[in-house]
Every structure is written in structure tokens, then in C-alpha cells.
Design a protein around this motif. Sequence first.
Motif, mmCIF file in Angstrom:
data_model
loop_
_atom_site.group_PDB
_atom_site.id
_atom_site.type_symbol
_atom_site.label_atom_id
_atom_site.label_comp_id
_atom_site.label_asym_id
_atom_site.label_seq_id
_atom_site.Cartn_x
_atom_site.Cartn_y
_atom_site.Cartn_z
ATOM 1 N N LEU A 15 -7.416 -1.882 -2.650
ATOM 2 C CA LEU A 15 -6.622 -2.322 -1.500
ATOM 3 C C LEU A 15 -5.796 -1.164 -0.940
ATOM 4 O O LEU A 15 -5.368 -0.264 -1.664
ATOM 5 C CB LEU A 15 -5.673 -3.454 -1.901
ATOM 6 C CG LEU A 15 -6.228 -4.877 -1.881
ATOM 7 C CD1 LEU A 15 -5.194 -5.842 -2.409
ATOM 8 C CD2 LEU A 15 -6.635 -5.274 -0.473
ATOM 9 N N ASN A 16 -5.570 -1.244 0.354
ATOM 10 C CA ASN A 16 -4.710 -0.260 0.998
ATOM 11 C C ASN A 16 -3.355 -0.223 0.299
ATOM 12 O O ASN A 16 -2.786 -1.270 -0.021
ATOM 13 C CB ASN A 16 -4.540 -0.669 2.468
ATOM 14 C CG ASN A 16 -3.863 0.407 3.286
ATOM 15 O OD1 ASN A 16 -2.840 0.939 2.903
ATOM 16 N ND2 ASN A 16 -4.463 0.718 4.428
ATOM 17 N N GLY A 39 -3.621 -10.173 -2.941
ATOM 18 C CA GLY A 39 -4.981 -9.678 -2.855
ATOM 19 C C GLY A 39 -5.926 -10.658 -2.180
ATOM 20 O O GLY A 39 -5.509 -11.513 -1.397
ATOM 21 N N TYR A 40 -7.215 -10.521 -2.501
ATOM 22 C CA TYR A 40 -8.247 -11.338 -1.875
ATOM 23 C C TYR A 40 -8.587 -12.561 -2.723
ATOM 24 O O TYR A 40 -8.530 -12.509 -3.950
ATOM 25 C CB TYR A 40 -9.523 -10.523 -1.682
ATOM 26 C CG TYR A 40 -9.415 -9.458 -0.628
ATOM 27 C CD1 TYR A 40 -9.513 -9.772 0.720
ATOM 28 C CD2 TYR A 40 -9.199 -8.128 -0.979
ATOM 29 C CE1 TYR A 40 -9.409 -8.794 1.694
ATOM 30 C CE2 TYR A 40 -9.101 -7.136 -0.011
ATOM 31 C CZ TYR A 40 -9.208 -7.470 1.327
ATOM 32 O OH TYR A 40 -9.102 -6.498 2.288
ATOM 33 N N PRO A 41 -8.998 -13.663 -2.084
ATOM 34 C CA PRO A 41 -9.451 -14.832 -2.844
ATOM 35 C C PRO A 41 -10.672 -14.501 -3.704
ATOM 36 O O PRO A 41 -11.493 -13.657 -3.341
ATOM 37 C CB PRO A 41 -9.810 -15.856 -1.748
ATOM 38 C CG PRO A 41 -9.024 -15.428 -0.556
ATOM 39 C CD PRO A 41 -8.963 -13.932 -0.630
ATOM 40 N N ALA A 68 -3.835 -17.016 11.169
ATOM 41 C CA ALA A 68 -3.649 -15.827 10.331
ATOM 42 C C ALA A 68 -2.325 -15.149 10.672
ATOM 43 O O ALA A 68 -1.945 -15.043 11.836
ATOM 44 C CB ALA A 68 -4.807 -14.852 10.535
ATOM 45 N N GLY A 69 -1.629 -14.724 9.627
ATOM 46 C CA GLY A 69 -0.376 -14.007 9.807
ATOM 47 C C GLY A 69 0.851 -14.875 9.828
ATOM 48 O O GLY A 69 1.974 -14.369 9.716
ATOM 49 N N GLU A 70 0.665 -16.212 9.971
ATOM 50 C CA GLU A 70 1.827 -17.098 9.999
ATOM 51 C C GLU A 70 2.121 -17.640 8.611
ATOM 52 O O GLU A 70 1.217 -17.848 7.792
ATOM 53 C CB GLU A 70 1.580 -18.259 10.966
ATOM 54 C CG GLU A 70 1.553 -17.841 12.417
ATOM 55 C CD GLU A 70 1.567 -19.034 13.365
ATOM 56 O OE1 GLU A 70 1.867 -20.160 12.901
ATOM 57 O OE2 GLU A 70 1.279 -18.846 14.563
ATOM 58 N N GLU A 118 -6.925 -9.497 7.687
ATOM 59 C CA GLU A 118 -7.965 -8.923 6.836
ATOM 60 C C GLU A 118 -8.307 -9.836 5.661
ATOM 61 O O GLU A 118 -9.099 -9.458 4.791
ATOM 62 C CB GLU A 118 -7.517 -7.554 6.317
ATOM 63 C CG GLU A 118 -7.333 -6.522 7.420
ATOM 64 C CD GLU A 118 -6.861 -5.183 6.882
ATOM 65 O OE1 GLU A 118 -6.927 -4.982 5.651
ATOM 66 O OE2 GLU A 118 -6.427 -4.341 7.681
ATOM 67 N N GLY A 119 -7.700 -11.025 5.621
ATOM 68 C CA GLY A 119 -8.008 -11.976 4.571
ATOM 69 C C GLY A 119 -7.213 -11.791 3.304
ATOM 70 O O GLY A 119 -7.510 -12.440 2.294
ATOM 71 N N VAL A 120 -6.205 -10.944 3.318
ATOM 72 C CA VAL A 120 -5.380 -10.692 2.139
ATOM 73 C C VAL A 120 -4.279 -11.748 2.052
ATOM 74 O O VAL A 120 -3.625 -12.067 3.057
ATOM 75 C CB VAL A 120 -4.760 -9.281 2.184
ATOM 76 C CG1 VAL A 120 -3.801 -9.061 1.014
ATOM 77 C CG2 VAL A 120 -5.868 -8.227 2.161
ATOM 78 N N VAL A 121 -4.091 -12.290 0.859
ATOM 79 C CA VAL A 121 -3.103 -13.336 0.626
ATOM 80 C C VAL A 121 -1.778 -12.711 0.205
ATOM 81 O O VAL A 121 -1.733 -11.888 -0.723
ATOM 82 C CB VAL A 121 -3.583 -14.318 -0.461
ATOM 83 C CG1 VAL A 121 -2.545 -15.414 -0.696
ATOM 84 C CG2 VAL A 121 -4.930 -14.928 -0.076
ATOM 85 N N TRP A 122 -0.706 -13.122 0.880
ATOM 86 C CA TRP A 122 0.637 -12.636 0.567
ATOM 87 C C TRP A 122 1.471 -13.818 0.080
ATOM 88 O O TRP A 122 1.585 -14.828 0.764
ATOM 89 C CB TRP A 122 1.293 -12.029 1.796
ATOM 90 C CG TRP A 122 0.597 -10.805 2.306
ATOM 91 C CD1 TRP A 122 -0.545 -10.762 3.057
ATOM 92 C CD2 TRP A 122 0.995 -9.445 2.105
ATOM 93 N NE1 TRP A 122 -0.888 -9.472 3.336
ATOM 94 C CE2 TRP A 122 0.050 -8.637 2.770
ATOM 95 C CE3 TRP A 122 2.066 -8.844 1.450
ATOM 96 C CZ2 TRP A 122 0.125 -7.243 2.783
ATOM 97 C CZ3 TRP A 122 2.156 -7.456 1.456
ATOM 98 C CH2 TRP A 122 1.199 -6.677 2.113
#
Length: 535
Positions: A349-350, A358-360, A379-381, A423-427
Motif C-alpha cells: 500500500l501507498n 487496507g483492502y477487503p 466512496a469517501g464518505e 481506490e477501495g481502501v477501508v479506513w
Amino acid sequence: MRLDMTGIDPVDHALARRCSVGDIPTRAAATFSDRIALTDDAGSWSFLELESVSNRFAHGLVAHGIEAEEPVAILSTNCREFVATYFGTAKAGMVSLPINLLSGLDNIAHALTDSGTRILVVHGSLAELVMGAVAAMPGIRTVVVIGGVPDGLTATADGPDLIGWDDLLSGDDSSPDTLIGDRQVVQCLYSSGTTSRPKGVLTSHLAVSMAALGNGAVFGLNWGAEASVTVCPLPLFHTAGLNGVLLSAVTMGATVHLLPGFDPVGYAETVARVRATHLVGLPLMLEALADGADRGLDLSSLRFLLYAMAPMSEEMRRRLDAALPDARMVLASGMSECTPATVMQWPELNPDKSDSWGYPTPIAENRISEPGGSALVPAGEDGEIVYRGPTVMEGYWNNPEANSEAFVGGRLHSGDLGRIDTEGVVWFADRVKDIVKSGGENVSSLHVERVLMDHPHIAEVACVGRPDPRWGELVVVVLVPAEGAPDGDDLKASVMEFGAERLSSSHRPRDVVVVDTIPRTATGKIRKVELRAAT
């Protein structure tokens, strides 16, 4: 087009297509019969021995009168008999109920009575204590003791029967032809209970099997002539140890070295001695590896390190990178209700996403919904992390209110707040119940904790909200001082200044409470309900 199945015997058809957790050791034994499957303090079993003993236990349960889909409780430290009990219960079509040893007598009693348990498998070291406790639980009719019934311990006239674990084993070591539905429940794990009474999470054969295969694949466990090797100090009564380590390892023919608990020096020495390749643990367990490398232990066999359930400091990450340059280090996240792992943060990851989850994983769809609602957000919300997929639980045992809330909108609601970027990354932001609402702002307690962990005089820290008539809640941090930290007001002033420099006005601490220890569950989660009551 629907296939015409009228020419197939329904029993034969069901058995041929059976998805059973009990078949996991059967398949492993067929390929790796003489390979060591399990070791513990008392010895080892090959895969063929694990399969044989698990089958004998399954037949013994049936002969003892335990019925299909009935719970079989396990109160034990990590040992081979724990594993055989779990697989034997699965083979017999019953529900394995590992009990959290460290949850307290009240919660243990709740799990046993809430589930309607009639049979309890207990480690010999705990038998005397358990016999006294179950006297008040008339539902329990049989106590099975791992290692045999201790001398001097006898059943009372009106108490449960008392037998040795070996005495329950049948002479039949064939794999039972048990009819099992894909979504039939195979295990029940009572949650950690950080905010309320623990709930029994019911998980199916399909969910456990899919998670084991998925984890084995993403962990990179080797299915072949060279076995992967792991060391497991994580308790098998928790999903991380049970589903994350044990089930994945047995599915992939890996060797599991079971430890009864975590001792930093002993853990690192065992990892070096058995030439472990893959490890899953808390950050403090991986810290023991860095300390072991400093002492000269050869840990060059390690290829994969997964940590979970607590954040890792940047300093510790750098130490591990230096000590174990050939090992990939991955953060994984998940929950018992959606058999973990659900998200993984890969090293590729960046760097600016290093604070993300990370990613699912391939078996769990992650989305964001309105908290408690059915509408998905873009996305992003920010919103609540929700899941859909084969590893989602069947529901909670005897808890219709919690069940109705959990599945709103056709997705499993996690109670975690976060977002998924473009980008599909979970925060992850925080638990819904741990958000501090101060002055109209939602303050992530996790973010505050991560920032303050970089303070040189803080060993542990937790952030909670304190009711305030003006601001709604005030941000309060509870900390355990590091060795050599200044006393009293000087430490508090230093932490307040540190927070003011690095956190926004809404997030910076308004009070600091110094304690000797921070209350945690058996798996290391902070019990914030206790902290809020105390601050």
C-alpha cells in the motif's frame, strides 16, 4: 434451468455435497497423514492421529446422548484435546462452544446458561473450580475432564456426571456419515463484551470453511511437500486463534505448535526452535520477536507476520522490519460476526495509507452505510462499515433484538465507523459507541490514541468522552506512564501540550488521567465502558 434430482437418493446426495468443518482434518490426513499437525506441552499428533481421535470423540458424543445442533462447551487452555473436541463436535453435527476463560465467572455462567449447555469439556487444571461453579447450573449434566478426573474429585449426588476425556472416546475411528447443512451452525463464540453483556455469535460450517480457505490463501500457507509452521499462543476460545490460526493451518496442512498462554521469552524461543514460517498475534507478541532477535535468536525462517486487534507504533514497525527483513508484515481486521479476516493492509500500500485497514479480503464484501440504516453512502464518505458474504454469521443466540439490528438492509452491521476511498481502501475511524461527541464534532478516540502513543512517556493510552453540560462531551485520555516518566502534574502538562501541538482543537485532550493499568478483555480490547464510568 433446474436440474431433475428425482433419481438421486437424497441422503447420498447430501453426503456427497457436504460442507462440514469436521471434514477439514479428514482431507488433510488423506494427504499429509504422517506430518505433525499439532504439538502442545504434552506431546504431538500427526494429521492421521488428529483425524482418528476427532472421529472417536464424535462417535462418543453421539453414544453419550448428545443431539445434533446441541452445544458442546469447551473450557480449556490451548491443547490437542481442545482441537479434537472442536473437530469431533463438528463431525457429529453439534455446536462447539469455546468459553472465554478470562471473561469472569459471571460471563462464563451466562454463556453456559444462555446456550442451554448440557455437556462441558474442561481442562483438568480447572476441573475442581468448575465443579463448584456448575453446581448452580442444573442444566449441565456431564463434565468431561481433559487429562482424566483428578484424584479426590467426585461428582455429587445431585450434580453433573464426571468422566475423563479419554473415557468418552469411542472405539470407532471412522469419519461419521453425518448429514450437515451448509448453513448449519458449527460454532458459537460469545463476544468480548466491551460495551454490554456478551452475545453468542452463531457461525455456520460454510462460513468457517470459507474463512479457513480464504485466510490460508491470503496468508500464503503452503499446500505441498514443505509444510508451513506456526506457533499459537492466542487462545482458541477467540476467533483470531480458532479461525485465524488453527482452522486455516489445518486446512492447508500446516503444523501448529499450541502454547497454553503468552510468555514473551518462551514464545520467541519456540518460534526460533520450530523454525516457524507464519505467525498471527497481537503487536506485543511481535515485539517479543524483535526482542528475541536482539538476543541473537535465529528467526530467519519467518515469512509472514500478521498482527491484529491493536495498533502498532511506527518505532516497533521499524524494529521488526530491521530484525526480520524477509518477513511480510500485515495488519488484519475482522470480527467474530463475519468470520475474520475481512480486511488486510498489505505492505505494498501507498505509505500515505499506512493508517488504513487496507483492502477487503476475497471472501467479504465491505461497504459503508448510514449508521444503523440501509442506505449506502458514496466512496469517501463516513458511515458504518457493513459486510455481505458467505462468512457472515447466522445470528446471535437468543437475542432477537440484536439480530434485527444487525441485518438491516441485507448487510451485517459491524458497529465500526469508517469510509472506503476511491481506490477501495477501508479506513477505520472508531467504534460507533466510542466516538466522542464534543462541541458538535465527532472525535475519533482511535485517532487521538494513535497520536498520543508517540509521546515518549506513554506506555498505554485510551481516549473516552466525559459528559459536559457545555460541550456535550470532553475528550479525556487515560494513560499508563512509561518507565522513567515524570510524576503527576508534569506528565499531565506534557501530554496536554503534546496533544495540542499535534491534534485539532476538537480532538486534543481536555483532561489526563494517570492509572496503573487499563482494563482490557481477554483478547486485548480496551473496556471503555469501565473507563467512562471511572472518569
